[in-house]
Design an enzyme around this catalytic site. Structure first.
Site, PDB file in Angstrom:
ATOM      1  N   GLU A 224      22.429  81.591  43.157  1.00 49.26           N
ATOM      2  CA  GLU A 224      22.089  80.265  42.650  1.00 49.26           C
ATOM      3  C   GLU A 224      22.488  79.262  43.727  1.00 49.26           C
ATOM      4  OE1 GLU A 224      22.618  76.408  40.387  1.00 49.26           O
ATOM      5  OE2 GLU A 224      24.296  77.579  41.112  1.00 49.26           O
TER       6      GLU A 224
ATOM      7  N   ASP B 173      27.099  82.024  40.814  1.00 50.63           N
ATOM      8  CA  ASP B 173      26.919  80.593  40.619  1.00 50.63           C
ATOM      9  C   ASP B 173      27.367  79.796  41.844  1.00 50.63           C
ATOM     10  OD1 ASP B 173      26.522  78.337  38.708  1.00 50.63           O
ATOM     11  OD2 ASP B 173      28.655  78.022  39.093  1.00 50.63           O
TER      12      ASP B 173
ATOM     13  N   ARG C 203      24.528  87.002  38.313  1.00 52.84           N
ATOM     14  CA  ARG C 203      24.119  85.698  38.863  1.00 52.84           C
ATOM     15  C   ARG C 203      25.346  85.030  39.460  1.00 52.84           C
ATOM     16  NH1 ARG C 203      24.675  80.377  37.445  1.00 52.84           N
ATOM     17  NH2 ARG C 203      22.926  78.946  37.569  1.00 52.84           N
TER      18      ARG C 203
ATOM     19  N   GLN D  23      37.318  71.603  37.271  1.00 48.41           N
ATOM     20  CA  GLN D  23      36.843  72.831  37.938  1.00 48.41           C
ATOM     21  C   GLN D  23      37.445  72.895  39.336  1.00 48.41           C
ATOM     22  OE1 GLN D  23      32.762  71.676  36.895  1.00 48.41           O
ATOM     23  NE2 GLN D  23      32.376  73.779  36.238  1.00 48.41           N
TER      24      GLN D  23
ATOM     25  N   ASP E  70      19.812  73.381  34.100  1.00 45.89           N
ATOM     26  CA  ASP E  70      20.273  72.287  34.944  1.00 45.89           C
ATOM     27  C   ASP E  70      19.210  71.209  35.095  1.00 45.89           C
ATOM     28  OD1 ASP E  70      22.935  72.849  35.501  1.00 45.89           O
ATOM     29  OD2 ASP E  70      22.424  74.263  37.103  1.00 45.89           O
TER      30      ASP E  70
HETATM   31  C1  GLC Z   1      25.795  75.775  38.716  1.00 44.56           C
HETATM   32  C2  GLC Z   1      25.412  75.749  37.267  1.00 44.56           C
HETATM   33  C3  GLC Z   1      25.673  74.377  36.726  1.00 44.56           C
HETATM   34  C4  GLC Z   1      27.121  74.053  36.894  1.00 44.56           C
HETATM   35  C5  GLC Z   1      27.536  74.227  38.340  1.00 44.56           C
HETATM   36  C6  GLC Z   1      29.015  74.218  38.465  1.00 44.56           C
HETATM   37  O1  GLC Z   1      25.024  74.925  39.465  1.00 44.56           O
HETATM   38  O2  GLC Z   1      24.090  76.125  37.128  1.00 44.56           O
HETATM   39  O3  GLC Z   1      25.299  74.309  35.384  1.00 44.56           O
HETATM   40  O4  GLC Z   1      27.354  72.735  36.509  1.00 44.56           O
HETATM   41  O5  GLC Z   1      27.143  75.457  38.870  1.00 44.56           O
HETATM   42  O6  GLC Z   1      29.554  75.416  37.945  1.00 44.56           O
HETATM   43  C1  GLC Z   2      24.934  72.738  41.333  1.00 41.65           C
HETATM   44  C2  GLC Z   2      23.540  73.158  41.466  1.00 41.65           C
HETATM   45  C3  GLC Z   2      22.620  71.965  41.399  1.00 41.65           C
HETATM   46  C4  GLC Z   2      22.900  71.152  40.176  1.00 41.65           C
HETATM   47  C5  GLC Z   2      24.360  70.879  40.030  1.00 41.65           C
HETATM   48  C6  GLC Z   2      24.646  70.276  38.686  1.00 41.65           C
HETATM   49  O1  GLC Z   2      25.199  71.939  42.410  1.00 41.65           O
HETATM   50  O2  GLC Z   2      23.422  73.854  42.673  1.00 41.65           O
HETATM   51  O3  GLC Z   2      21.316  72.312  41.240  1.00 41.65           O
HETATM   52  O4  GLC Z   2      22.213  69.951  40.286  1.00 41.65           O
HETATM   53  O5  GLC Z   2      25.100  72.050  40.138  1.00 41.65           O
HETATM   54  O6  GLC Z   2      23.847  70.732  37.707  1.00 41.65           O
END
Ligand code: GLC
Ligand code: GLC
Length: 652
Positions: free
Chosen positions: A326, A284, A282, A252, A396
């Site tokens: 988020e 992210d 949403r 990523q 998550d």
């Molecule tokens: C957000 C998503 C999580 C993902 C991360 C990276 O926190 O909810 O599932 O791993 O972003 O995209």
């Molecule tokens: C992003 C979210 C966090 C989560 C992580 C992996 O950082 O903000 O809540 O723990 O992704 O899921």
């Protein structure tokens, strides 16, 4: 605001717009652009004002807004106008959401459409369809490693099916929420591939470095998000022969918003999805949008400027569309994603209430509401024109993101208390009925988070294994009560698919090599529709939970005091097991609800004197909106059952 420099720039930009666009009917577009341009210009200048191509970049930005406005369907434009006229529409108590994976909840997008009646049966009218965009197989982070932002992954369906789903939802008066992963792309995205092939234009879309010098500087202060599976924040890319920033998984790639072309591209993508009928987008991982050496590279001021810009620009083209932030960060930071010093939201109208979520789980483990009440007291006041997304579980992990100072005020040592919580939920603590798994354990810092399905974390899995009916009944009550708190708290409740029938952990992920390293898959199961069928079998676990939630939703939707107008007041009770707060409609004493939840397994007395003078109701009988008449004892107390919940009202 009228300001001459902005105004003359705007005129120059409009003169440079593509003649094809200028010919179109842009009436509403022009008024909105005029209204927002001063803000857009000022914010854009803060980020990109030093560049020689500043004006050319702004022309490109306005063109993105205008082109998407031209392409926006008439019916969506009508909706924009309706929503502008009733800008607080989303604060209403009628909205109840559910997050689900198209492929796990149903058989892809068209399957979700056929399951809409199930959601309606429950009362859900807002659906967050988890990311369905093209992702490389395996390296997808559950859909959050997107390789094409304008196409649907063939495993989930087609663009046409999304459109069809949106249409069908609109007919049913349901809202569609879609993800836009604004912080990063997959390493298989076209931009990343061009960067890998050596194109400097696309290398500038990411944080790319020749050697370790700059990455090492960043690393000095950047935490790790996935310390076990993706340690560090940079990845060596063999094809490119360079380092690239990868805060999440190594596949990523973080987008470089210092480059204004990235901003325009992502705005174009946001508007693309707005035009495909999304009511809510949403956004992210918004806390991560701006990286700066010497900082944690989270919650930076520039990240907020970017979000304000996204909002201001989106309002010009598609003002009816809302943003969800988020940002799973500390309480004082979360609140800033609504925008500071404003009345209505300047950034995102809705934000995940991760603070409440984590505090609820603290209540489950400790069987008391000490930290919960303390944490909510310290939650800064939010804007009037913004609302929370309140949830108990999501896709998550659970991070224990509350404040150390609050933990101390609640009477615990922060470090030991966090350790206790992780141990309690992951079965390392004797007698704990929770069946979670650790996630993101970091040996360097001692941090850890928790995975697990709601029902398994709340003890239902253990109870069902033991076959103890009383214990099963208690655990069902706890599952319902946790939902009842988020339904009443103020904001939009967001259920997580499967929790409405008490879905337990799914251990199958351990057999899948692309998933076994990431325990979050334990709570991302295929929906078991045979199990869902049992919701009509009287006395089954599924029926008791489903009907419990269904009742909560129905009562919420008909109770005006539950609309979110910052109308919540915490009640201090002497009983630490109880969490209590008022909700009131327009400060009307006759139109309010007292919410009392018991985190202990035994029934507890709630002393009505805790309500002070606000607890005097004359002759009006007390009524539990979820149960019926409640008669206080002579001593002026009421009994709240173990893990039980009351929504008390005195309406005549
Ligand atoms: C957000 C998503 C999580 C993902 C991360 C990276 O926190 O909810 O599932 O791993 O972003 O995209
Ligand atoms: C992003 C979210 C966090 C989560 C992580 C992996 O950082 O903000 O809540 O723990 O992704 O899921």
């Amino acid at each position: 605001m009228y300001e001459q420099v902005s105004h003359s720039l705007l005129n120059r930009i409009l003169d440079q717009l593509n003649p094809e666009i200028r010919k179109r009917d842009l009436r509403y577009f022009y008024t909105r652009l005029g209204a927002n341009f001063y803000a857009i210009h000022s914010l854009y200048k803060l980020l990109y004002g030093h560049r020689e191509d500043f004006e050319a970049q702004m022309v490109r930005l306005v063109e993105v807004m205008a082109r998407n406005y031209v392409e926006r369907r008439k019916s969506l434009k009508r909706l924009d106008i309706e929503r502008e006229a009733r800008s607080d529409w989303f604060l209403d108590q009628r909205w109840v959401g559910m997050a689900l994976y198209a492929n796990a909840f149903a058989d892809g997008l068209s399957g979700v459409e056929t399951r809409l009646p199930y959601l309606q049966e429950l009362g859900v009218n807002m659906v967050h369809v988890m990311p369905v965009l093209k992702c490389p197989p395996g390296a997808s982070d559950g859909g959050y490693a997107v390789s094409d932002f304008r196409d649907v992954d063939e495993r989930a369906g087609t663009l046409e099916e999304i459109r069809q789903l949106g249409r069908s939802m609109r007919k049913r008066d349901m809202l569609l929420t879609l993800d836009v992963v604004v912080n990063h792309t997959s390493d298989q995205h076209e931009w990343a591939r061009k960067a890998q092939a050596g194109d400097p234009v696309y290398q500038d879309y990411y944080y790319v470095f020749e050697d370790r010098d700059t990455p090492d500087l960043y690393e000095q202060s950047m935490p790790e998000v996935f310390p076990e599976t993706a340690p560090g924040n940079f990845t060596w890319d063999e094809a490119m022969g360079k380092w690239v920033m990868t805060v999440f998984n190594d596949y990523q790639w973080d987008l470089n918003y210092r480059n204004p072309a990235v901003f325009s591209e992502m705005l174009d993508i946001l508007l693309f999805w707005a035009n495909r009928g999304a009511d809510i987008l949403r956004l992210d991982a918004v806390a991560f949008l701006w990286k700066k050496i010497g900082t944690q590279s989270q919650n930076e001021r520039e990240a907020h400027i970017l979000l304000q810009l996204f909002k201001d620009c989106c309002q010009v083209t598609a003002p009816g569309v809302l943003f969800i932030a988020e940002a799973i960060v500390a309480p004082v930071e979360i609140i800033k994603y609504f925008g500071e010093d404003a009345v209505i939201a300047k950034e995102c109208e809705i934000a995940y209430n991760a603070t409440l979520m984590a505090l609820l789980w603290d209540g489950v483990a400790t069987r008391n509401a000490k930290l919960l009440s303390q944490g909510i007291k310290s939650l800064p006041a939010k804007l009037d024109g913004a609302t929370w997304l309140n949830y108990v579980r999501c896709h998550d992990d659970i991070g224990l993101g509350f404040d150390d100072a609050d933990i101390a005020r609640a009477g615990y040592d922060p470090k030991t208390h966090r350790r206790f919580l992780v141990d309690w939920f992951t079965g390392r603590f004797d007698d704990s009925p929770a069946r979670g798994r650790p996630f993101g354990e970091n040996e360097k810092t001692g941090d850890a988070r928790i995975s697990g399905s709601l029902a398994s974390l709340a003890g239902l899995e253990a109870a069902m294994v033991s076959g103890d009916d009383d214990e099963i009944a208690r655990r069902i009550r706890l599952v319902v009560t946790l939902h009842g708190i988020v339904m009443a708290f103020g904001g939009i409740p967001l259920l997580y698919y499967g929790d409405e029938i008490g879905t337990l952990n799914d251990y199958d992920y351990l057999d899948d090599t692309s998933k076994q390293g990431d325990s979050r898959w334990i709570h991302r199961p295929q929906m078991d529709w045979d199990k869902a069928e049992k919701r009509v079998q009287h006395g089954s676990v599924e029926q008791r939970i489903f009907d419990g939630l269904k009742q909560l939703i129905a009562v919420r939707q008909s109770t005006r005091a539950f609309a979110d107008h910052n109308n919540r007041e915490l009640v201090d009770t002497d009983n630490p097991h109880l969490f209590a707060f008022w909700r009131s409609h327009r400060r009307d004493l006759d139109d309010r609800v007292l919410v009392v939840a018991n985190f202990d397994a035994e029934s507890q007395d709630f002393d009505l004197s805790a309500l002070g003078s606000r607890g005097r109701f004359g002759q009006a009988p007390m009524q539990d909106l979820l149960g019926g008449r409640v008669t206080p004892t002579e001593a002026g107390t009421i009994k709240v059952p173990g893990f039980g919940l009351n929504w008390l009202s005195w309406r005549r």
